[in-house]
Design a protein around this motif. Structure first.
Motif, short mmCIF file in Angstrom:
data_model
loop_
_atom_site.label_atom_id
_atom_site.label_comp_id
_atom_site.label_asym_id
_atom_site.label_seq_id
_atom_site.Cartn_x
_atom_site.Cartn_y
_atom_site.Cartn_z
N ILE A 65 0.72 -1.11 0.07
CA ILE A 65 -0.03 0.01 0.04
C ILE A 65 0.92 1.13 0.10
O ILE A 65 0.62 2.18 -0.67
CB ILE A 65 -1.06 0.05 1.08
CG1 ILE A 65 -1.90 -1.05 0.93
CG2 ILE A 65 -1.70 1.31 1.52
CD1 ILE A 65 -3.14 -1.36 2.04
N VAL A 66 1.91 1.23 0.87
CA VAL A 66 2.85 2.30 0.89
C VAL A 66 3.27 2.95 -0.42
O VAL A 66 3.72 4.13 -0.83
CB VAL A 66 3.98 2.22 1.85
CG1 VAL A 66 4.94 1.34 1.31
CG2 VAL A 66 4.34 3.59 2.24
N THR A 67 3.53 2.05 -1.36
CA THR A 67 4.12 2.37 -2.77
C THR A 67 3.32 2.23 -4.06
O THR A 67 3.41 2.57 -5.02
CB THR A 67 5.33 1.47 -2.96
OG1 THR A 67 4.76 0.06 -3.08
CG2 THR A 67 6.54 1.66 -2.04
N LEU A 153 0.19 4.27 7.01
CA LEU A 153 1.54 3.79 6.88
C LEU A 153 2.41 4.98 6.62
O LEU A 153 3.76 4.92 6.29
CB LEU A 153 1.45 2.99 5.67
CG LEU A 153 0.88 1.55 5.93
CD1 LEU A 153 0.78 0.96 4.34
CD2 LEU A 153 1.61 0.59 6.67
N GLY A 154 2.02 6.18 7.02
CA GLY A 154 2.87 7.35 6.98
C GLY A 154 3.08 8.16 5.74
O GLY A 154 4.07 8.90 5.62
N VAL A 165 3.47 11.66 -0.31
CA VAL A 165 4.80 11.98 0.27
C VAL A 165 4.79 11.58 1.62
O VAL A 165 3.68 11.63 2.30
CB VAL A 165 4.80 13.45 0.25
CG1 VAL A 165 5.29 14.09 -1.31
CG2 VAL A 165 3.75 14.15 0.99
N GLU A 166 6.05 11.08 2.05
CA GLU A 166 6.05 10.65 3.34
C GLU A 166 6.03 11.78 4.47
O GLU A 166 6.21 12.95 4.25
CB GLU A 166 7.56 9.98 3.58
CG GLU A 166 7.59 8.71 2.94
CD GLU A 166 9.18 7.97 3.16
OE1 GLU A 166 9.54 8.14 4.30
OE2 GLU A 166 9.43 7.46 2.32
N LEU A 167 5.33 11.61 5.48
CA LEU A 167 4.98 12.45 6.71
C LEU A 167 6.40 12.72 7.36
O LEU A 167 7.33 11.68 7.45
CB LEU A 167 4.05 11.84 7.59
CG LEU A 167 2.72 12.03 7.30
CD1 LEU A 167 2.05 11.10 8.38
CD2 LEU A 167 2.30 13.10 7.12
N PRO A 168 6.52 13.79 7.67
CA PRO A 168 8.06 14.30 8.33
C PRO A 168 7.94 13.26 9.66
O PRO A 168 6.92 13.31 10.36
CB PRO A 168 8.16 15.59 8.33
CG PRO A 168 6.71 16.10 8.25
CD PRO A 168 6.15 15.22 7.46
N ASP A 169 9.18 13.16 10.23
CA ASP A 169 9.29 12.61 11.61
C ASP A 169 8.96 13.47 12.81
O ASP A 169 9.04 14.56 12.53
CB ASP A 169 10.55 11.97 11.80
CG ASP A 169 10.72 10.78 11.06
OD1 ASP A 169 9.74 9.87 10.62
OD2 ASP A 169 11.86 10.42 10.76
#
Length: 169
Positions: A65-67, A153-154, A165-169
């Protein structure tokens, strides 16, 4: 992406059946055909299954799912539509699904089969075939399904870049 033969016998003859623990993105029977198309997902993986109704799928693809290339509805237009793209070597399977929205005084009964869907297949970027779903069989789970699964999944949708886009940490 690997070509995987399903080893599961489906006891449910309906084309709309995802496996236990999965949610449907879109399911349908292909127009003028005995073939069905199912795109389902669990909390980690998205699955593409295509084959004859009531038999194990002829083609099963999976993508985390993440990709997964999932394109949510952009928020405009007469139709609400989304898409998911699977890759298998140099083949691309772009599954699309949606429904026509009502405007004004239209009633649901005025448009008995508002849903639509199908898959566009390309090989090496060249259009090979488009299979369209029989409208009366389309089950499109528009809403928060894949959207929420990706968020969990962020990753979030960026309207600025038109991509996840990925969520920042």
């Amino acid at each position: 992406m690997k070509y995987v033969l399903a080893l599961i016998a489906f006891t449910n003859p309906a084309w709309a059946a995802c496996l236990a623990g999965e949610e449907a993105f879109m399911t349908c029977q292909i127009e003028n055909s005995t073939k069905s198309l199912r795109v389902c997902f669990d909390d980690q993986t998205t699955f593409y299954r295509f084959g004859t109704v009531g038999k194990p799928p002829e083609l099963t693809l999976s993508e985390p799912i993440v990709t997964i290339d999932y394109r949510p509805w952009p928020g405009v237009g007469r139709s609400i539509a989304e898409g998911v793209t699977f890759m298998n070597d140099d083949y691309t399977y772009n599954v699309f699904a949606g429904f026509e929205r009502m405007f004004g005084d239209e009633e649901y009964e005025d448009i008995p089969h508002r849903s639509f869907g199908g898959v566009r297949v390309q090989q090496g970027g060249i259009h090979m075939i488009e299979l369209v779903c029989a409208r009366e069989t389309v089950e499109f789970a528009w809403g928060e399904g894949l959207w929420s699964a990706k968020h969990n999944l962020g990753v979030v949708w960026s309207y600025e870049t038109d991509d996840w886009v990925e969520l920042p940490d």
